[in-house]
Design an enzyme around this catalytic site. Structure first.
Site, PDB file in Angstrom:
ATOM      1  N   SER A 113       0.790  -1.222   0.000  1.00 34.89           N
ATOM      2  CA  SER A 113       0.000   0.000   0.000  1.00 34.89           C
ATOM      3  C   SER A 113       0.829   1.282   0.000  1.00 34.89           C
ATOM      4  CB  SER A 113      -0.950  -0.035   1.200  1.00 34.89           C
ATOM      5  OG  SER A 113      -1.811   1.043   1.140  1.00 34.89           O
ATOM      6  N   HIS A 114       0.749   2.037   1.086  1.00 30.82           N
ATOM      7  CA  HIS A 114       1.396   3.347   1.168  1.00 30.82           C
ATOM      8  C   HIS A 114       2.819   3.258   1.704  1.00 30.82           C
ATOM      9  CE1 HIS A 114      -0.537   2.116   4.808  1.00 30.82           C
ATOM     10  NE2 HIS A 114       0.326   2.855   5.484  1.00 30.82           N
ATOM     11  N   ASP A 278      -2.370   6.470  -3.471  1.00 27.19           N
ATOM     12  CA  ASP A 278      -1.226   5.809  -2.833  1.00 27.19           C
ATOM     13  C   ASP A 278      -0.628   4.697  -3.693  1.00 27.19           C
ATOM     14  OD1 ASP A 278      -3.336   4.034  -2.594  1.00 27.19           O
ATOM     15  OD2 ASP A 278      -2.587   3.198  -0.716  1.00 27.19           O
ATOM     16  N   ASP A 280      -0.998   1.464  -4.026  1.00 24.26           N
ATOM     17  CA  ASP A 280      -1.855   0.499  -4.728  1.00 24.26           C
ATOM     18  C   ASP A 280      -3.192   1.092  -5.182  1.00 24.26           C
ATOM     19  OD1 ASP A 280      -2.692   0.707  -2.072  1.00 24.26           O
ATOM     20  OD2 ASP A 280      -3.475  -1.328  -2.024  1.00 24.26           O
ATOM     21  N   ASP A 282      -5.730   2.638  -3.573  1.00 20.48           N
ATOM     22  CA  ASP A 282      -7.005   2.631  -2.844  1.00 20.48           C
ATOM     23  C   ASP A 282      -7.201   3.851  -1.954  1.00 20.48           C
ATOM     24  OD1 ASP A 282      -5.142   1.820  -0.994  1.00 20.48           O
ATOM     25  OD2 ASP A 282      -6.133  -0.080  -0.482  1.00 20.48           O
ATOM     26  N   ARG A 283      -6.126   4.598  -1.678  1.00 24.22           N
ATOM     27  CA  ARG A 283      -6.286   5.803  -0.847  1.00 24.22           C
ATOM     28  C   ARG A 283      -6.400   7.045  -1.724  1.00 24.22           C
ATOM     29  NH1 ARG A 283      -2.621   5.471   4.530  1.00 24.22           N
ATOM     30  NH2 ARG A 283      -3.178   3.342   5.079  1.00 24.22           N
ATOM     31  N   LYS A 377     -11.505   0.118  -0.794  1.00 23.01           N
ATOM     32  CA  LYS A 377     -11.573   1.558  -0.930  1.00 23.01           C
ATOM     33  C   LYS A 377     -10.958   1.916  -2.276  1.00 23.01           C
ATOM     34  CE  LYS A 377      -7.565   2.345   2.114  1.00 23.01           C
ATOM     35  NZ  LYS A 377      -7.237   1.018   2.636  1.00 23.01           N
TER      36      LYS A 377
HETATM   37  C1  G16 Z   1      -5.141  -0.356   5.491  1.00 20.82           C
HETATM   38  C2  G16 Z   1      -6.556  -0.760   5.774  1.00 20.82           C
HETATM   39  C3  G16 Z   1      -7.347   0.413   6.250  1.00 20.82           C
HETATM   40  C4  G16 Z   1      -6.680   1.055   7.454  1.00 20.82           C
HETATM   41  C5  G16 Z   1      -5.252   1.412   7.103  1.00 20.82           C
HETATM   42  C6  G16 Z   1      -4.467   1.885   8.300  1.00 20.82           C
HETATM   43  O1  G16 Z   1      -5.117   0.512   4.416  1.00 20.82           O
HETATM   44  O2  G16 Z   1      -7.182  -1.318   4.654  1.00 20.82           O
HETATM   45  O3  G16 Z   1      -8.622  -0.031   6.576  1.00 20.82           O
HETATM   46  O4  G16 Z   1      -7.378   2.179   7.861  1.00 20.82           O
HETATM   47  O5  G16 Z   1      -4.581   0.274   6.612  1.00 20.82           O
HETATM   48  O6  G16 Z   1      -4.380   0.836   9.221  1.00 20.82           O
HETATM   49  P1  G16 Z   1      -3.460   0.936  10.490  1.00 20.82           P
HETATM   50  O7  G16 Z   1      -3.965   2.123  11.258  1.00 20.82           O
HETATM   51  O8  G16 Z   1      -3.665  -0.367  11.202  1.00 20.82           O
HETATM   52  O9  G16 Z   1      -2.050   1.162  10.017  1.00 20.82           O
HETATM   53  P2  G16 Z   1      -4.045   0.356   3.257  1.00 20.82           P
HETATM   54  O10 G16 Z   1      -4.286   1.508   2.337  1.00 20.82           O
HETATM   55  O11 G16 Z   1      -2.713   0.414   3.951  1.00 20.82           O
HETATM   56  O12 G16 Z   1      -4.304  -0.978   2.665  1.00 20.82           O
END
Ligand code: G16
Length: 544
Positions: A113-114, A278, A280, A282-283, A377
């Protein structure tokens, strides 16, 4: 081509976090590390023989190698057909779209992801189920349990598949289809939004936008949508070529890491609209000229204006937000007369609500918004939603948000992250807080009196599953809240997240700076949790 069974030993650390298994690239490169987890996925699926699965990743370092390994393991494990994106690249929301459209058994998505990428950066892998969404806890737990006892994995001995362009191949008895993952996603977006109105806006000569793809997965999708379909000038999409290390950047769309976009959007003669996505895809982050839209506000504004968007004009069944997300959207739901669900952090918790048509739109403070169009998302979906609202209302981003506050009041909101702190100390901090909850009711801190304090627990209204210890909440009598959680997506040490929220109905005070408005709560958070003492930090790493 023959199937080989390779002996292996379990790793003890393959427990999926908030969103799949995320570790550093060197960890994933350890012999059998990836293979063990992939075999654990196949072993946990009830019946995958002859079924279709989707495979793709965000294009980060190690994506290509991992895709080739997974293809050969899928063939050895009896998968019938696999759809893989060209170059092995598929955004997370597009993967969800492909799983749903092709009625696949599920999908394997490679992404951290990010988190930053590159040889020393992070890598990740997660499994999505047949609704297109992240596997629920019972599936991720089964994968983890399997990973603890695994003693062999299966792989087909075969040459690599050419992923450079669309084509059909065979790996043993398995069909491999290398597909263009962009086109079906663009078609889905066209079915939801008023592309004519958005095109009118983007070609009016009076409106300009800047989309920063941060050298991550959305580049090709954003170019196809904004530049090719919607007529925005070439160059509207910045950093649009996906790179294995995201150009050395941190592909997280917030004010700190998307600083290039921030520099474009704050100043004189800046574009009307700015957005970033981000690693991937989704953000999302939405900016107006010299104006930042807090993700919790973005969810509330999207919900309140959904009737202006073709795909949502017939009304919403309900909305859902993660617990730490601000209560701004709750006010919209209350006024509109539909339910608002509060779930733990993690998109996987929205899946049942979307499937049961209890919620149409979902969102999180962590720059994530989406709807029932897929089960992830969706960054570009949010950007298009905002453009559709701007086109329909003929107002600027800032005007839209400010009139929203005028109507509903403003939920001042901020998240303070203390990244890469000592994991043991962070755990101690949380344990100490946990032991205090229950004793805080009625205690006053400055102007604030504690109304409740607890460790958030969630019972899924659809299947009754229970998720406990999802974040420590301290709620005050005036509706303000402080929430403490440890991130489930970091890979180094621990990341403490402190979420702060206060409600201000008086519009004469809506112009206050967020950190100023939350100043007293910020001090109280430190006083209660002894953040400085436990983390050794005198300020957060990132404030959003
Ligand atoms: C993931 C989850 C999200 C979550 C985020 C942050 O996003 O899919 O639901 O809000 O991580 O999670 P944490 O606070 O546990 O770091 P992504 O975009 O990283 O896949």
């Amino acid at each position: 081509m023959s199937i080989k069974t390779i002996s292996t030993k379990p790793f003890s650390d393959q427990k999926p976090g908030t969103s799949g298994l995320r570790k550093s690239v060197p960890t994933f490169q350890e012999p059998n590390y990836l293979e063990n987890f992939v075999q654990s996925i196949f072993d946990s699926l009830e019946d995958c023989q002859g079924k279709t699965i989707v495979l793709g990743g965000d294009g980060r370092y190690y994506n290509r190698q991992a895709i080739q390994t997974i293809l050969k393991m899928a063939a050895a494990n009896g998968i019938g057909r696999i759809l893989v994106g060209c170059n092995g690249i598929v955004s997370t929301p597009a993967a969800s779209c492909l799983i749903r459209e092709n009625k696949a058994l599920g999908g394997i998505i490679l992404s951290a992801s990010h988190n930053p990428g590159g040889p020393k950066g992070d890598f990740g892998i997660k499994y999505n189920i047949d609704n297109g969404g992240p596997a629920p806890e019972k599936v991720t737990s089964a994968i983890f349990e399997r990973s603890k006892t695994i003693d062999n994995y299966k792989i087909l001995e075969a040459a690599d598949i050419n992923l450079d362009k669309p084509g059909s191949f065979k790996l043993g008895t398995m069909d491999v289809e290398v597909i263009d993952a962009v086109a079906p996603y663009v078609k889905l977006m066209q079915s939801l939004f008023d592309f004519d109105a958005i095109k009118g806006l983007l070609t009016s000569g009076k409106f300009s936008m800047c989309m920063d793809s941060l050298h991550a997965v959305t580049g090709p999708y954003a170019k196809a949508i904004f530049e090719d379909c919607l007529g925005a000038p070439a160059g509207t999409v910045k950093n649009g070529v996906p790179l294995e290390d995201f150009g050395g950047g941190h592909p997280d769309p917030n004010l700190v890491y998307a600083h290039e976009l921030v520099e474009v959007m704050f100043g004189n003669n800046v574009p009307n609209f700015g957005a970033a996505s981000d690693g991937d895809g989704d953000r999302n982050m939405i900016l107006g000229s010299n104006f930042f839209v807090n993700p919790s506000d973005s969810l509330a504004v999207i919900t309140a204006n959904a009737h202006l968007v073709p795909g949502y004009k017939d009304g919403l069944a309900g909305v859902a937000r993660s617990m730490p997300t601000s209560e701004a959207v709750d006010r919209v739901a209350k006024e509109a007369g539909f339910d608002c669900y509060e779930t733990p952090t993690g998109w996987k918790f929205f899946g049942n609500l979307l499937d049961a048509n209890k919620a149409t739109i979902c969102g999180e403070e962590s720059f994530g918004t989406g709807s029932n169009h897929v089960r992830e998302k969706d960054g570009l979906w949010a950007v298009l939603f905002w453009l559709n609202i701007v086109a329909a209302r003929g107002e600027s981003v800032e005007e839209i948000v400010k009139s929203h506050w005028q109507k509903y009041g403003r939920n001042f909101y901020s998240r303070h992250d203390y990244e890469e702190v000592d994991a043991g100390k962070a755990k101690e901090l949380m344990e100490r807080l946990r032991s205090m909850t229950g004793d805080l009711k009625g205690v006053t801190f400055g102007n604030y009196e504690v109304e409740y304090s607890d460790d958030f627990s969630y019972t899924d209204p659809v299947d009754g599953s229970v998720a406990q210890k999802q974040g420590l909440r301290i709620g005050f009598t005036d509706g303000s809240r402080i929430v403490f959680r440890l991130s489930g997506t970091g890979t180094k040490g621990a990341t403490l997240r402190v979420y702060l929220e206060s409600y201000e109905p008086d519009s004469s005070k809506h112009g206050l700076d967020t950190q100023e408005a939350l100043g007293e709560l910020i001090k109280i958070a430190d006083e209660i949790a002894k953040i400085r003492e436990f983390t050794g930090r005198d300020k957060p790493t990132v404030i959003t």
